[in-house]
Design a protein around this motif. Structure first.
Motif, PDB file in Angstrom:
ATOM      1  N   VAL A 113       2.188   0.887 -16.859  1.00 48.74           N
ATOM      2  CA  VAL A 113       1.035   0.053 -16.511  1.00 48.74           C
ATOM      3  C   VAL A 113       1.098  -0.299 -15.030  1.00 48.74           C
ATOM      4  O   VAL A 113       2.175  -0.618 -14.514  1.00 48.74           O
ATOM      5  N   GLY A 114      -0.042  -0.257 -14.340  1.00 49.40           N
ATOM      6  CA  GLY A 114      -0.038  -0.675 -12.936  1.00 49.40           C
ATOM      7  C   GLY A 114      -1.430  -0.690 -12.347  1.00 49.40           C
ATOM      8  O   GLY A 114      -2.406  -0.285 -12.992  1.00 49.40           O
ATOM      9  N   HIS A 115      -1.534  -1.160 -11.120  1.00 54.48           N
ATOM     10  CA  HIS A 115      -2.817  -1.178 -10.419  1.00 54.48           C
ATOM     11  C   HIS A 115      -3.253   0.249 -10.103  1.00 54.48           C
ATOM     12  O   HIS A 115      -2.424   1.137  -9.914  1.00 54.48           O
ATOM     13  N   ASP A 116      -4.554   0.451 -10.027  1.00 49.96           N
ATOM     14  CA  ASP A 116      -5.069   1.811  -9.824  1.00 49.96           C
ATOM     15  C   ASP A 116      -4.633   2.399  -8.472  1.00 49.96           C
ATOM     16  O   ASP A 116      -4.432   3.607  -8.357  1.00 49.96           O
ATOM     17  N   ASN A 117      -4.493   1.559  -7.447  1.00 53.30           N
ATOM     18  CA  ASN A 117      -4.040   2.085  -6.150  1.00 53.30           C
ATOM     19  C   ASN A 117      -2.597   2.588  -6.221  1.00 53.30           C
ATOM     20  O   ASN A 117      -2.222   3.532  -5.519  1.00 53.30           O
ATOM     21  N   LEU A 118      -1.783   1.973  -7.045  1.00 48.69           N
ATOM     22  CA  LEU A 118      -0.414   2.450  -7.281  1.00 48.69           C
ATOM     23  C   LEU A 118      -0.469   3.823  -7.956  1.00 48.69           C
ATOM     24  O   LEU A 118       0.267   4.739  -7.587  1.00 48.69           O
ATOM     25  N   ARG A 119      -1.353   3.959  -8.931  1.00 47.78           N
ATOM     26  CA  ARG A 119      -1.504   5.249  -9.615  1.00 47.78           C
ATOM     27  C   ARG A 119      -1.839   6.346  -8.596  1.00 47.78           C
ATOM     28  O   ARG A 119      -1.222   7.413  -8.593  1.00 47.78           O
ATOM     29  N   ILE A 120      -2.776   6.035  -7.721  1.00 45.20           N
ATOM     30  CA  ILE A 120      -3.213   7.039  -6.737  1.00 45.20           C
ATOM     31  C   ILE A 120      -2.054   7.409  -5.807  1.00 45.20           C
ATOM     32  O   ILE A 120      -1.807   8.586  -5.531  1.00 45.20           O
ATOM     33  N   ARG A 121      -1.311   6.415  -5.344  1.00 45.07           N
ATOM     34  CA  ARG A 121      -0.210   6.695  -4.402  1.00 45.07           C
ATOM     35  C   ARG A 121       0.910   7.478  -5.080  1.00 45.07           C
ATOM     36  O   ARG A 121       1.511   8.369  -4.475  1.00 45.07           O
ATOM     37  N   LEU A 122       1.215   7.144  -6.322  1.00 47.87           N
ATOM     38  CA  LEU A 122       2.260   7.902  -7.036  1.00 47.87           C
ATOM     39  C   LEU A 122       1.810   9.347  -7.260  1.00 47.87           C
ATOM     40  O   LEU A 122       2.598  10.278  -7.131  1.00 47.87           O
ATOM     41  N   ALA A 123       0.533   9.519  -7.588  1.00 45.74           N
ATOM     42  CA  ALA A 123       0.031  10.862  -7.894  1.00 45.74           C
ATOM     43  C   ALA A 123      -0.062  11.731  -6.641  1.00 45.74           C
ATOM     44  O   ALA A 123       0.172  12.940  -6.691  1.00 45.74           O
ATOM     45  N   ALA A 124      -0.401  11.107  -5.514  1.00 45.52           N
ATOM     46  CA  ALA A 124      -0.645  11.884  -4.290  1.00 45.52           C
ATOM     47  C   ALA A 124       0.598  12.048  -3.431  1.00 45.52           C
ATOM     48  O   ALA A 124       0.678  12.962  -2.605  1.00 45.52           O
ATOM     49  N   GLY A 125       1.585  11.166  -3.588  1.00 44.43           N
ATOM     50  CA  GLY A 125       2.705  11.138  -2.655  1.00 44.43           C
ATOM     51  C   GLY A 125       2.317  10.320  -1.432  1.00 44.43           C
ATOM     52  O   GLY A 125       1.134  10.077  -1.182  1.00 44.43           O
ATOM     53  N   THR A 126       3.307   9.869  -0.681  1.00 42.30           N
ATOM     54  CA  THR A 126       3.030   8.945   0.427  1.00 42.30           C
ATOM     55  C   THR A 126       3.876   9.284   1.646  1.00 42.30           C
ATOM     56  O   THR A 126       4.897   9.958   1.548  1.00 42.30           O
ATOM     57  N   THR A 127       3.433   8.774   2.797  1.00 44.47           N
ATOM     58  CA  THR A 127       4.207   8.877   4.036  1.00 44.47           C
ATOM     59  C   THR A 127       4.396   7.480   4.592  1.00 44.47           C
ATOM     60  O   THR A 127       3.446   6.704   4.647  1.00 44.47           O
ATOM     61  N   ASN A 128       5.627   7.165   4.977  1.00 44.52           N
ATOM     62  CA  ASN A 128       5.917   5.891   5.622  1.00 44.52           C
ATOM     63  C   ASN A 128       5.895   6.109   7.131  1.00 44.52           C
ATOM     64  O   ASN A 128       6.768   6.780   7.677  1.00 44.52           O
ATOM     65  N   LEU A 129       4.887   5.544   7.815  1.00 43.75           N
ATOM     66  CA  LEU A 129       4.736   5.772   9.255  1.00 43.75           C
ATOM     67  C   LEU A 129       5.822   5.053  10.051  1.00 43.75           C
ATOM     68  O   LEU A 129       6.053   5.350  11.212  1.00 43.75           O
ATOM     69  N   PHE A 130       6.488   4.112   9.432  1.00 34.56           N
ATOM     70  CA  PHE A 130       7.548   3.356  10.100  1.00 34.56           C
ATOM     71  C   PHE A 130       8.720   4.277  10.433  1.00 34.56           C
ATOM     72  O   PHE A 130       9.270   4.238  11.516  1.00 34.56           O
ATOM     73  N   ASN A 131       9.113   5.116   9.461  1.00 32.98           N
ATOM     74  CA  ASN A 131      10.281   5.978   9.677  1.00 32.98           C
ATOM     75  C   ASN A 131       9.982   7.456   9.421  1.00 32.98           C
ATOM     76  O   ASN A 131      10.880   8.290   9.497  1.00 32.98           O
ATOM     77  N   GLY A 132       8.725   7.766   9.103  1.00 35.73           N
ATOM     78  CA  GLY A 132       8.350   9.162   8.872  1.00 35.73           C
ATOM     79  C   GLY A 132       8.759   9.699   7.510  1.00 35.73           C
ATOM     80  O   GLY A 132       8.484  10.851   7.195  1.00 35.73           O
ATOM     81  N   ASN A 133       9.396   8.871   6.690  1.00 38.38           N
ATOM     82  CA  ASN A 133       9.845   9.349   5.379  1.00 38.38           C
ATOM     83  C   ASN A 133       8.655   9.721   4.498  1.00 38.38           C
ATOM     84  O   ASN A 133       7.687   8.970   4.404  1.00 38.38           O
TER      85      ASN A 133
END
Ligand SMILES: [Zn+2]
Length: 304
Positions: A113-133
């Motif tokens: 269970v989670g917020h829809d924006n969390l679902r989208i980020r988990l499904a798409a993958g993410t980039t952390n601009l702070f460290n490039g990870n």
């Protein structure tokens, strides 16, 4: 020239050491400790985000799942509390140290269970601009199938209710906080930590949202509320008030410099949060003094 070279090498060595620390957790050495919050509600502490467990008459609600390699240990700790099945795993936000166990709990029968924006980020993958990870897309089983976008949502097992609410652009853009009214327990994920929080501005987080979130929690809490932070020891409303006041101080000081046109580097050199660091800065990582300062600064750059 020689000096510059040495500095560059030392910097690279420090980066490597930091990466090794972040990755090099020996999960076999991690122990899960259980804190009884009363009314069949518990906080589990291991490695990664704190877990909250609420036991009903026919099943269990869990908030956050830590790391997959800790799955057996977390299961064993919960089995000591209750033999009932885990029916729901609520994810407070998409960061790996809070959701990595989701897939295994889902395989064992839990609905994620989670917020829809969390679902989208988990499904798409993410980039952390702070460290490039970069974080690759999560496996299907880790991604929530029960989501909400606006308003609140309730998750229920026999006799127990978890009230889920979203705060906008706080730690990330998909934060959920959870209230268990019958136990007077708040489970806040990384919108509340016992050190400086990380603010994931490259994925929708921001200091203004962090302050608004803390204000909402203060309204929801009373002097007997048990507050499970994303990381660190169980907290009270008084701890939350201190955290909120620190955030406001940091925001106001950095905003002033940002509005004056100071660059990120200039603000780092001015060190406007120096007096807060002894109490709030962790030794390293994203809640260290300079990292927090950068996160606050960049949340204005991101949202204004
Ligand atoms: Zn986080």
């Amino acid at each position: 020239m020689k000096l510059i070279k040495i500095a560059a090498v030392a910097g690279a060595a420090m980066l490597v050491a930091a990466a090794a620390n972040a990755q090099g957790v020996d999960f076999s050495k991690v122990e899960i400790t259980t804190v009884d919050l009363g009314n069949k509600t518990y906080m589990l502490v291991g490695q990664g985000g704190n877990i909250t467990v609420a036991v009903g008459t026919d099943g269990i609600i869990m908030v956050d799942s830590q790391y997959a390699p800790l799955y057996d240990k977390i299961k064993a700790a919960i089995a000591k509390i209750s033999p009932l099945p885990i029916k729901y795993v609520i994810s407070t936000h998409y960061h790996r140290d809070h959701v990595d166990g989701n897939e295994l709990f889902n395989k064992a029968g839990a609905t994620i269970v989670g917020h829809d924006n969390l679902r989208i980020r988990l499904a798409a993958g993410t980039t952390n601009l702070f460290n490039g990870n970069k974080t690759p897309p999560a496996p299907a089983g880790a991604i929530p199938t029960m989501t909400y976008q606006v308003g609140d949502m309730k998750v229920e097992v026999g006799g127990r209710v978890a009230e889920l609410r979203h705060v906008i652009n706080a730690h990330t853009d998909g934060d959920t906080w959870v209230f268990f009214p019958d136990a007077n327990v708040l489970s806040l994920g990384d919108t509340f930590n016992r050190n400086y929080p990380n603010i994931d501005w490259s994925n929708g987080g921001g200091i203004d949202g962090m302050v608004l979130a803390a204000d909402r929690y203060l309204k929801a809490a009373n002097d007997n509320t048990k507050i499970v932070p994303g990381h660190g020891a169980l907290a009270t409303k008084a701890n939350l008030q201190e955290f909120r006041d620190m955030l406001v101080t940091a925001r106001d000081r950095v905003k002033k410099l940002y509005d004056e046109g100071k660059t990120e580097q200039q603000v780092l050199e001015m060190d406007p949060l120096a007096d807060l660091n002894p109490k709030w800065a962790a030794q390293q990582g994203l809640s260290s003094g300079p990292s927090f300062l950068r996160n606050v600064y960049n949340s204005f750059r991101n949202h204004n």
